[in-house]
Write a protein that holds these residues in place. Structure first.
Motif, short mmCIF file in Angstrom:
data_model
loop_
_atom_site.label_atom_id
_atom_site.label_comp_id
_atom_site.label_asym_id
_atom_site.label_seq_id
_atom_site.Cartn_x
_atom_site.Cartn_y
_atom_site.Cartn_z
N TRP A 131 -9.21 52.04 -33.74
CA TRP A 131 -9.58 51.27 -32.57
C TRP A 131 -10.06 49.93 -33.07
O TRP A 131 -11.25 49.67 -33.18
N ARG A 132 -9.11 49.06 -33.37
CA ARG A 132 -9.40 47.72 -33.87
C ARG A 132 -8.17 46.85 -33.64
O ARG A 132 -7.10 47.35 -33.28
N TRP A 133 -8.33 45.55 -33.83
CA TRP A 133 -7.22 44.61 -33.67
C TRP A 133 -6.89 43.96 -35.01
O TRP A 133 -7.80 43.66 -35.79
N GLU A 134 -5.63 43.73 -35.25
CA GLU A 134 -5.21 42.95 -36.42
C GLU A 134 -4.64 41.63 -35.92
O GLU A 134 -3.78 41.59 -35.03
N TYR A 135 -5.13 40.53 -36.49
CA TYR A 135 -4.66 39.19 -36.15
C TYR A 135 -3.94 38.60 -37.36
O TYR A 135 -4.52 38.47 -38.44
N SER A 136 -2.67 38.27 -37.16
CA SER A 136 -1.86 37.68 -38.24
C SER A 136 -1.38 36.30 -37.79
O SER A 136 -0.61 36.19 -36.83
N PHE A 150 -8.53 42.06 -39.86
CA PHE A 150 -8.83 43.02 -38.80
C PHE A 150 -10.14 42.66 -38.12
O PHE A 150 -11.07 42.13 -38.75
N SER A 151 -10.19 42.95 -36.86
CA SER A 151 -11.37 42.68 -36.05
C SER A 151 -11.89 44.01 -35.51
O SER A 151 -11.20 44.71 -34.76
N THR A 152 -13.12 44.35 -35.89
CA THR A 152 -13.68 45.66 -35.58
C THR A 152 -15.02 45.51 -34.87
O THR A 152 -15.74 44.54 -35.08
N LEU A 153 -15.35 46.46 -34.03
CA LEU A 153 -16.62 46.47 -33.32
C LEU A 153 -17.79 46.26 -34.28
O LEU A 153 -17.88 46.92 -35.32
N ALA A 154 -18.69 45.33 -33.92
CA ALA A 154 -19.85 45.04 -34.77
C ALA A 154 -21.14 45.64 -34.22
O ALA A 154 -22.17 45.62 -34.90
N GLU A 173 -19.03 42.61 -29.31
CA GLU A 173 -19.15 41.78 -30.50
C GLU A 173 -18.33 42.40 -31.63
O GLU A 173 -18.21 43.61 -31.73
N VAL A 174 -17.75 41.54 -32.47
CA VAL A 174 -16.89 42.01 -33.56
C VAL A 174 -17.31 41.36 -34.87
O VAL A 174 -18.04 40.37 -34.90
N ASP A 175 -16.80 41.93 -35.97
CA ASP A 175 -17.12 41.37 -37.28
C ASP A 175 -16.28 40.14 -37.60
O ASP A 175 -16.76 39.17 -38.18
N ASN A 176 -15.00 40.15 -37.21
CA ASN A 176 -14.10 39.03 -37.47
C ASN A 176 -13.43 38.58 -36.18
O ASN A 176 -12.42 39.17 -35.76
#
Length: 382
Positions: A131-136, A150-154, A173-176
């Protein structure tokens, strides 16, 4: 006993207090007007059609109510007797047709603009994972490195479990965060690596599904710098609510500086493939990753939730052949809930989490997995 007057006064005051500015904001039901031209056009179209519907309802039900009152039996009204009326048939067919045409013209204009993702200044592929998003960020020239993260729940597990006070942006909120420039057309290419997801930021208006094996397009031109938040809008599994979106829109010059830094980080990450980890560093980083990304399924202490999520404590899956453990984490297990994490973490992170799992929860194998060991499995599967 309160008098009736005092009782009604108390109820009135209570109602006004509940309908204060804060309470009214919490009961906001309409869509936001947004920070892009498309979002504003969508909002204006929505409100236009809404008021047309209100007007139609007022006219239709007004005529109905007037007819009921003025043509009731008690006033001696007698119903007309006729089998059919070509004139009435034409009128009640033509009027709705004209209304639909009047609605279709502005709707077509907005939809045409919303689907026109051509002539973009920047292309970003958004891939949904449980359950996260990858941004390329797709390279604009041959000499550029692909920037991907990757952007993961913070939000901390302590907040989620109510053992500490929840923050202002709880579960948002996310880490990235995704970083984009203002006043540039950014095209989003949306897909998924596992199940259906939906990348949605309300202030951008347009929402598209992330479908496995398929790419959807969307685009945005953000005019105002700021932080914009959203969530996955497709029920994608048990941690669906822990998949937020955070977008930072920067001034073009500030964005270019950030992107140059990401290019350097991408080069540095490639060099990490040859890094040598110590046991202490691998265990510390592995525990951090396990807590953020694995604990939901395999639980604290590696207890798991059999049979769907097997236990890792004292498990052959964690303590057996190290090559099998690496392959399981990198490539996943088809037909099960075990996802492939080869794209989701870099070689150092994968080596750290494998080392941690094989030496935590009483699994004292003593194995120290290095990034080179992970890369050998990744390259062998390509």
């Amino acid at each position: 006993m309160l008098s009736k007057a005092k009782l009604w006064l108390s109820l009135a005051v209570g109602t006004l207090l509940m309908w204060s500015t804060g309470a009214h904001a919490a009961w906001e039901l309409n869509m936001p007007r947004g920070v892009t031209q498309i979002s504003r056009d969508t909002y204006d179209l929505h409100m236009t059609i809404f008021w047309w519907m209100i007007a139609i309802g007022v006219v239709v039900f007004g005529v109905l109510l007037w007819s009921i009152i003025n043509h009731r039996k008690s006033k001696g009204a007698k119903p007309a007797s006729f089998h059919e009326s070509t004139k009435v048939e034409i009128v009640w067919t033509l009027i709705p047709f004209l209304i639909l045409i009047a609605m279709a013209v502005p709707a077509t204009r907005v939809l045409t603009a919303a689907y026109d993702a051509s002539a973009s200044d920047l292309d970003i592929q958004i891939t949904g994972y449980q359950w996260r998003w990858e941004y390329s960020y797709l390279p604009q020239s041959a000499d550029e490195e692909e920037v991907s993260f990757f952007s993961t729940l913070a939000t901390s597990r302590e907040e989620i479990s109510n053992s500490m006070e929840k923050g202002e942006n709880y579960l948002l909120e996310v880490d990235n965060p995704l970083v984009i420039p203002t006043d540039r057309k950014v095209r989003f290419l949306m897909t998924s690596a596992d199940v259906l997801h939906a990348w949605w930021v309300p202030e951008f208006a347009v929402k598209k599904d992330n479908v496995p094996g398929f790419i959807n397009e969307s685009w945005v031109i953000v005019e105002e710098p700021g932080v914009y938040r959203g969530q996955c809008a497709e029920l994608c599994g048990m941690d669906h609510g822990f998949m937020p979106i955070e977008v930072h829109a920067l001034e073009p010059a500030e964005y270019d500086e950030w992107y140059a830094e990401q290019q350097q980080l991408a080069l540095a990450e490639q060099e990490l493939a040859n890094a040598e980890l110590s046991m202490d560093d691998a265990m510390a980083q592995g525990e951090e990753i396990y807590t953020a990304s694995c604990i939901a399924c395999h639980q604290a202490g590696g207890a798991g939730m059999p049979p769907v999520f097997p236990a890792l404590a004292g498990s052959e899956k964690a303590t057996g052949d190290v090559q099998v453990t690496i392959d399981t984490l990198v490539n996943g297990v088809p037909g099960t809930a075990m996802a492939a994490f080869g794209r989701q973490f870099n070689a150092v992170e994968l080596a750290s989490i494998i080392t941690y799992v094989r030496n935590a929860f009483g699994n004292e194998t003593g194995d120290l997995v290095q990034p080179a060991d992970v890369n050998a499995i990744i390259e062998g599967g390509q």
